[in-house]
Design a protein around this motif. Structure first.
Motif, PDB file in Angstrom:
ATOM      1  N   ASP A 193       0.833  -1.200   0.000  1.00 45.12           N
ATOM      2  CA  ASP A 193       0.000   0.000   0.000  1.00 45.12           C
ATOM      3  C   ASP A 193       0.869   1.252   0.000  1.00 45.12           C
ATOM      4  O   ASP A 193       0.610   2.207  -0.750  1.00 45.12           O
ATOM      5  N   ASP A 194       1.925   1.269   0.828  1.00 50.27           N
ATOM      6  CA  ASP A 194       2.836   2.412   0.863  1.00 50.27           C
ATOM      7  C   ASP A 194       3.535   2.601  -0.483  1.00 50.27           C
ATOM      8  O   ASP A 194       3.733   3.734  -0.945  1.00 50.27           O
ATOM      9  N   PHE A 195       3.901   1.481  -1.113  1.00 53.15           N
ATOM     10  CA  PHE A 195       4.561   1.553  -2.418  1.00 53.15           C
ATOM     11  C   PHE A 195       3.631   2.147  -3.464  1.00 53.15           C
ATOM     12  O   PHE A 195       4.028   3.003  -4.268  1.00 53.15           O
ATOM     13  N   ARG A 196       2.373   1.709  -3.453  1.00 54.45           N
ATOM     14  CA  ARG A 196       1.389   2.226  -4.410  1.00 54.45           C
ATOM     15  C   ARG A 196       1.102   3.708  -4.180  1.00 54.45           C
ATOM     16  O   ARG A 196       0.807   4.449  -5.119  1.00 54.45           O
ATOM     17  N   GLU A 197       1.171   4.132  -2.911  1.00 58.32           N
ATOM     18  CA  GLU A 197       0.908   5.533  -2.588  1.00 58.32           C
ATOM     19  C   GLU A 197       2.114   6.422  -2.860  1.00 58.32           C
ATOM     20  O   GLU A 197       2.030   7.643  -2.739  1.00 58.32           O
ATOM     21  N   GLY A 198       3.246   5.816  -3.205  1.00 58.92           N
ATOM     22  CA  GLY A 198       4.449   6.587  -3.493  1.00 58.92           C
ATOM     23  C   GLY A 198       5.284   6.896  -2.279  1.00 58.92           C
ATOM     24  O   GLY A 198       6.252   7.669  -2.356  1.00 58.92           O
ATOM     25  N   ALA A 199       4.927   6.295  -1.129  1.00 60.68           N
ATOM     26  CA  ALA A 199       5.687   6.551   0.099  1.00 60.68           C
ATOM     27  C   ALA A 199       7.003   5.787   0.120  1.00 60.68           C
ATOM     28  O   ALA A 199       7.895   6.112   0.912  1.00 60.68           O
ATOM     29  N   LEU A 200       7.127   4.769  -0.726  1.00 64.57           N
ATOM     30  CA  LEU A 200       8.353   3.984  -0.809  1.00 64.57           C
ATOM     31  C   LEU A 200       8.838   3.938  -2.249  1.00 64.57           C
ATOM     32  O   LEU A 200       8.040   3.764  -3.173  1.00 64.57           O
ATOM     33  N   SER A 201      10.154   4.113  -2.428  1.00 63.86           N
ATOM     34  CA  SER A 201      10.737   3.942  -3.754  1.00 63.86           C
ATOM     35  C   SER A 201      10.902   2.444  -4.027  1.00 63.86           C
ATOM     36  O   SER A 201      10.753   1.613  -3.124  1.00 63.86           O
ATOM     37  N   VAL A 202      11.226   2.093  -5.277  1.00 62.69           N
ATOM     38  CA  VAL A 202      11.405   0.678  -5.628  1.00 62.69           C
ATOM     39  C   VAL A 202      12.512   0.030  -4.796  1.00 62.69           C
ATOM     40  O   VAL A 202      12.317  -1.052  -4.223  1.00 62.69           O
ATOM     41  N   PRO A 203      13.712   0.660  -4.671  1.00 62.72           N
ATOM     42  CA  PRO A 203      14.762   0.044  -3.826  1.00 62.72           C
ATOM     43  C   PRO A 203      14.330  -0.108  -2.370  1.00 62.72           C
ATOM     44  O   PRO A 203      14.588  -1.137  -1.741  1.00 62.72           O
ATOM     45  N   GLN A 204      13.679   0.919  -1.829  1.00 60.79           N
ATOM     46  CA  GLN A 204      13.223   0.845  -0.441  1.00 60.79           C
ATOM     47  C   GLN A 204      12.222  -0.289  -0.256  1.00 60.79           C
ATOM     48  O   GLN A 204      12.275  -1.033   0.730  1.00 60.79           O
ATOM     49  N   PHE A 205      11.319  -0.423  -1.220  1.00 59.39           N
ATOM     50  CA  PHE A 205      10.295  -1.464  -1.139  1.00 59.39           C
ATOM     51  C   PHE A 205      10.933  -2.850  -1.070  1.00 59.39           C
ATOM     52  O   PHE A 205      10.591  -3.664  -0.205  1.00 59.39           O
ATOM     53  N   PHE A 206      11.883  -3.130  -1.965  1.00 61.18           N
ATOM     54  CA  PHE A 206      12.481  -4.458  -2.018  1.00 61.18           C
ATOM     55  C   PHE A 206      13.372  -4.726  -0.800  1.00 61.18           C
ATOM     56  O   PHE A 206      13.432  -5.852  -0.301  1.00 61.18           O
ATOM     57  N   VAL A 207      14.055  -3.695  -0.309  1.00 64.51           N
ATOM     58  CA  VAL A 207      14.877  -3.870   0.888  1.00 64.51           C
ATOM     59  C   VAL A 207      14.008  -4.213   2.093  1.00 64.51           C
ATOM     60  O   VAL A 207      14.309  -5.135   2.873  1.00 64.51           O
ATOM     61  N   MET A 208      12.891  -3.506   2.238  1.00 60.07           N
ATOM     62  CA  MET A 208      12.006  -3.746   3.368  1.00 60.07           C
ATOM     63  C   MET A 208      11.323  -5.112   3.259  1.00 60.07           C
ATOM     64  O   MET A 208      11.126  -5.808   4.266  1.00 60.07           O
ATOM     65  N   VAL A 209      10.957  -5.502   2.036  1.00 64.44           N
ATOM     66  CA  VAL A 209      10.375  -6.835   1.841  1.00 64.44           C
ATOM     67  C   VAL A 209      11.386  -7.903   2.245  1.00 64.44           C
ATOM     68  O   VAL A 209      11.053  -8.876   2.936  1.00 64.44           O
ATOM     69  N   PHE A 210      12.634  -7.707   1.809  1.00 64.46           N
ATOM     70  CA  PHE A 210      13.675  -8.683   2.123  1.00 64.46           C
ATOM     71  C   PHE A 210      13.869  -8.803   3.634  1.00 64.46           C
ATOM     72  O   PHE A 210      13.954  -9.904   4.184  1.00 64.46           O
ATOM     73  N   LEU A 211      13.924  -7.645   4.329  1.00 70.75           N
ATOM     74  CA  LEU A 211      14.206  -7.658   5.756  1.00 70.75           C
ATOM     75  C   LEU A 211      13.009  -8.122   6.581  1.00 70.75           C
ATOM     76  O   LEU A 211      13.136  -8.940   7.496  1.00 70.75           O
TER      77      LEU A 211
END
Length: 259
Positions: A62-80
């Motif tokens: 949801d944050d990614f779709r809203e633009g609150a997370l960039s693509v790198p941030q999204f994947f890093v947070m998913v990984f962690l």
């Protein structure tokens, strides 16, 4: 406040998972530490992790779709935040089944979030490949899988559980032996209160009772997806849909195992 609640639930689930790794905290059963014993009670932290991971996946997407997370941030947070609990479940807990259910919930969030079909196919392909490696690369899992072809041939070993389960269903017949009157749960059927509860239903309530239980699950899935479709915000929709998919797939897998 909703975002803080998501992270608090995730943190609690992860702390409980890690606690099972330490000697004296997690109950060692069949070489795997999956339960926490708290005095007279016990709990399985991976059950909390299932919900926590769907919560986090819905929040991140949801944050990614809203633009609150960039693509790198999204994947890093998913990984962690997603892979860390799954790795604990796969590693010290050696619980491939629960890890698969967790991944199903995450994949459901991706699918409901309208991830491009090509990306979904790649992710599903990687997950299936890793799952096969996890099953075929471990001797006892491989032997258990192969025994399903003819459980009676391996009655004293890998096929024992399935053979006893089939005996329970056969004894139940069409209408069952009567509620509580089944015999397989007494010293024959392993884990009748959890893994093989559906076999107990089959013996006590017969085919009719089994179809009733499955009908109730179908009704649950219908109303859960209706809630997901009617939810006014994306996060709630992804959360409801992800949990519905996770419970539905777990039901199908459990029934498939016992029959």
């Amino acid at each position: 406040w909703r975002g803080n609640l998501v992270w608090a639930v995730w943190l609690l689930a992860f702390v409980l998972l890690v606690a099972t790794m330490f000697s004296g905290a997690g109950e060692d059963e069949w070489g795997a530490q999956r339960w926490l014993v708290l005095g007279p009670a016990s709990l399985q932290p991976s059950e909390f992790a299932k919900i926590a991971l769907v919560l986090v996946a819905a929040r991140l997407f949801d944050d990614f779709r809203e633009g609150a997370l960039s693509v790198p941030q999204f994947f890093v947070m998913v990984f962690l935040l997603v892979l860390a609990p799954v790795l604990v479940i796969l590693g010290p807990q050696s619980d491939l089944g629960t890890a698969m259910i967790c991944v199903v919930g995450i994949l459901a969030v991706m699918w409901l979030g309208e991830v491009p079909a090509r990306t979904m196919l790649i992710v599903v392909g990687v997950v299936v490949a890793l799952g096969l490696v996890g099953i075929l690369g471990t001797e006892y899992r491989r032997e258990r899988l192969m025994s399903f072809r003819d459980p009676w041939k391996y009655l004293s070993d890998e096929g024992y559980q399935l053979a006893q389960s089939l005996l329970a269903f056969g004894s139940g017949g069409l209408f069952g032996m009567g509620l509580g009157r089944g015999r397989q749960k007494y010293a024959f059927l392993p884990y009748p209160e959890s893994d093989f509860i559906f076999a107990v239903v089959g013996e006590d309530m017969g085919l009719v009772g089994c179809l009733l239980i499955l009908g109730l699950f179908v009704a649950f899935e219908f109303f859960a997806f209706r809630i997901a479709l009617r939810c006014p915000d994306r996060f709630g929709s992804l959360l409801a849909g992800g949990i519905a998919c996770m419970i539905g797939v777990q039901c199908v897998l459990n029934v498939a195992v016992v029959i």
